[in-house]
Design a protein around this motif. Structure first.
Motif, short mmCIF file in Angstrom:
data_model
loop_
_atom_site.label_atom_id
_atom_site.label_comp_id
_atom_site.label_asym_id
_atom_site.label_seq_id
_atom_site.Cartn_x
_atom_site.Cartn_y
_atom_site.Cartn_z
N ARG A 15 -3.85 3.76 3.16
CA ARG A 15 -5.04 2.89 2.05
C ARG A 15 -3.96 2.49 1.03
N GLY A 16 -4.00 1.21 0.21
CA GLY A 16 -3.38 0.78 -0.84
C GLY A 16 -2.11 0.44 -0.35
N SER A 17 -1.45 0.61 0.61
CA SER A 17 -0.04 0.26 0.99
C SER A 17 0.09 -1.23 1.09
N ARG A 18 1.35 -1.83 0.82
CA ARG A 18 1.73 -3.21 1.17
C ARG A 18 2.05 -3.53 2.69
N TYR A 19 2.18 -2.23 3.39
CA TYR A 19 2.60 -2.48 4.90
C TYR A 19 1.04 -2.40 5.73
N ILE A 20 0.48 -3.48 5.84
CA ILE A 20 -0.98 -3.55 6.25
C ILE A 20 -0.70 -3.38 7.66
N ASP A 21 0.39 -3.42 8.16
CA ASP A 21 0.48 -3.16 9.88
C ASP A 21 0.67 -1.87 10.31
N VAL A 22 0.92 -0.82 9.26
CA VAL A 22 0.87 0.63 9.29
C VAL A 22 -0.34 1.41 8.89
N ASP A 28 -7.58 7.35 7.40
CA ASP A 28 -7.86 6.39 6.22
C ASP A 28 -7.61 6.60 4.98
N SER A 29 -6.27 7.63 4.86
CA SER A 29 -5.76 8.04 3.56
C SER A 29 -4.62 7.29 3.12
N GLY A 30 -4.13 7.38 1.71
CA GLY A 30 -2.78 6.92 1.44
C GLY A 30 -1.99 7.93 1.15
N LEU A 31 -0.78 7.85 1.67
CA LEU A 31 0.35 8.75 1.46
C LEU A 31 1.46 8.22 1.03
N GLU A 32 2.09 8.72 -0.20
CA GLU A 32 3.20 8.15 -0.78
C GLU A 32 4.43 9.13 -0.66
N PHE A 33 5.69 8.59 -0.35
CA PHE A 33 6.55 9.31 0.04
C PHE A 33 7.73 8.69 -0.64
N ARG A 75 13.83 5.06 -3.13
CA ARG A 75 12.61 4.26 -3.36
C ARG A 75 11.25 5.20 -3.06
N LEU A 76 10.00 4.68 -3.68
CA LEU A 76 8.77 5.24 -3.52
C LEU A 76 7.97 4.26 -2.44
N VAL A 77 7.51 4.87 -1.47
CA VAL A 77 6.80 4.03 -0.42
C VAL A 77 5.37 4.55 -0.28
N ARG A 78 4.33 3.80 -0.35
CA ARG A 78 3.13 4.24 0.30
C ARG A 78 2.69 3.74 1.68
N TYR A 79 2.15 4.35 2.23
CA TYR A 79 1.47 4.02 3.57
C TYR A 79 -0.06 4.08 3.58
#
Length: 338
Positions: A104-111, A116-121, A98-102
């Motif tokens: 900015r723009g992530s569905r994980y609002i608690d992380v 203040d960046s968005g990182l995709e793994f 799976r691809l997961v974003r943390y």
């Protein structure tokens, strides 16, 4: 080094556990992933494949996670690793990448990320033993290669790279290329306490280091730091032949008579860094001697002297730290370290 039986009868040597604590070791996670796989653990390879803003780690940074929560490598300044381990364990249980974003723009609002960046793994639990084993073999052979991945379909392939290429990890749509280059290697030549101090510092950093000293006193100092030295009153040719474009060499002599002959041998190799301890007047004498041996000014311009990033350094500590800092800066220019 330790040898572990590989998949389908392949035997691959990986880093021994006491080397995994070094600073550079965690930039190369595939050998540890191979070892854990051979020990029977299910694993996931986590790769930073997208950066929206800034990131403390470069594109292509990797971490391997085992099903029991063990992990090796790092992907942030410490704010994400625990969340990534939990996500990777879930990926391993599901058996699906799976691809997961943390951030900015992530569905994980608690992380949240302090930058203040968005990182995709990409979380990959399906990397085949054939590709993983081949990758570790290429790393052991100090070969340049890339792993080309389809982030949506999951397919991967290895592409060998030319020796002069300095490519970067890159993403284009759903295609991601993770580049693997040899880690820097160091050959130390010389005598005295600065050499033994530099050898110990290089070992702690994780540089694969060969040490040659013509005198027993220096060899004893190096051995007391837990390192072996190259035997022989003269530098063996095999030690010079090991030097490649991802190798550095440093001369640490206080008497400089033997240096021109040694430098002439080093200049025949494609080292990314050649340094020599000594004053400016000592270096001028070196250059004159090398000119007499047939080396041009453009050839000898490769030699860094006086060596080190700390000007006027006089102690073992400042000399060793300055030399290693200058060497790693040169390695970063060649993309051998991040």
């Amino acid at each position: 080094m330790m040898s572990f039986g590989g998949v389908e009868g392949v035997n691959i040597e990986v880093q021994a556990p006491n080397r995994t604590a070094s600073l550079l070791a965690q930039d190369s996670v595939l050998p540890i992933m191979w070892k854990w796989r051979c020990d029977g653990a299910r694993t996931a390879l986590v790769t930073l494949v997208g950066i929206d803003g800034t990131s403390p780690r470069p594109l292509g940074a990797q971490m391997v996670v085992a099903e029991d929560g063990r992990h090796f490598g790092y992907l942030s300044g410490g704010c994400l690793e625990r969340a990534i381990v939990v996500e990777a364990q879930d990926v391993i249980r599901s058996g699906e990448n799976r691809l997961v974003r943390y951030g900015r723009g992530s569905r994980y609002i608690d992380v949240r990320l302090p930058c203040d960046s968005g990182l995709e793994f990409q979380f990959d639990c399906t990397l085949s033993p054939e590709l993983l084993g081949a990758s570790v073999l290429h790393l052991n052979a100090r070969q340049r290669f890339a792993m080309d991945a389809d982030l949506e379909g999951g397919s991967r392939k290895i592409t060998m790279l030319g020796g002069d290429e300095l490519p970067e990890c890159a993403r284009e749509g759903s295609r991601f290329r993770r580049v693997y280059l040899p880690q820097p290697r160091l050959l130390l030549l010389g005598s005295g306490p600065v050499l033994s101090g530099l050898a110990a510092l290089a070992q702690a950093t994780g540089l694969e280091t060969d040490v040659w000293a013509p005198d027993e006193g220096t060899r004893s100092q190096v051995r007391s730091a837990g390192m072996e030295t190259i035997s022989g009153a003269d530098l063996p040719e095999r030690a010079v032949e090991r030097l490649d474009s991802a190798s550095a060499a440093v001369l640490v002599f206080h008497e400089h008579d033997a240096e021109p002959a040694l430098l002439a041998r080093l200049l025949q190799r494609d080292c990314f860094y050649i340094g020599a301890l000594g004053s400016r007047s000592a270096h001028k004498a070196r250059l004159r001697a090398l000119f007499d041996l047939g080396w041009s000014q453009s050839d000898t311009a490769r030699i860094r002297a006086p060596v080190g990033a700390i000007q006027g350094a006089k102690s073992k500590a400042t000399l060793a730290v300055g030399i290693l800092a200058e060497l790693l800066a040169a390695a970063k220019e060649r993309r051998l370290v991040s």
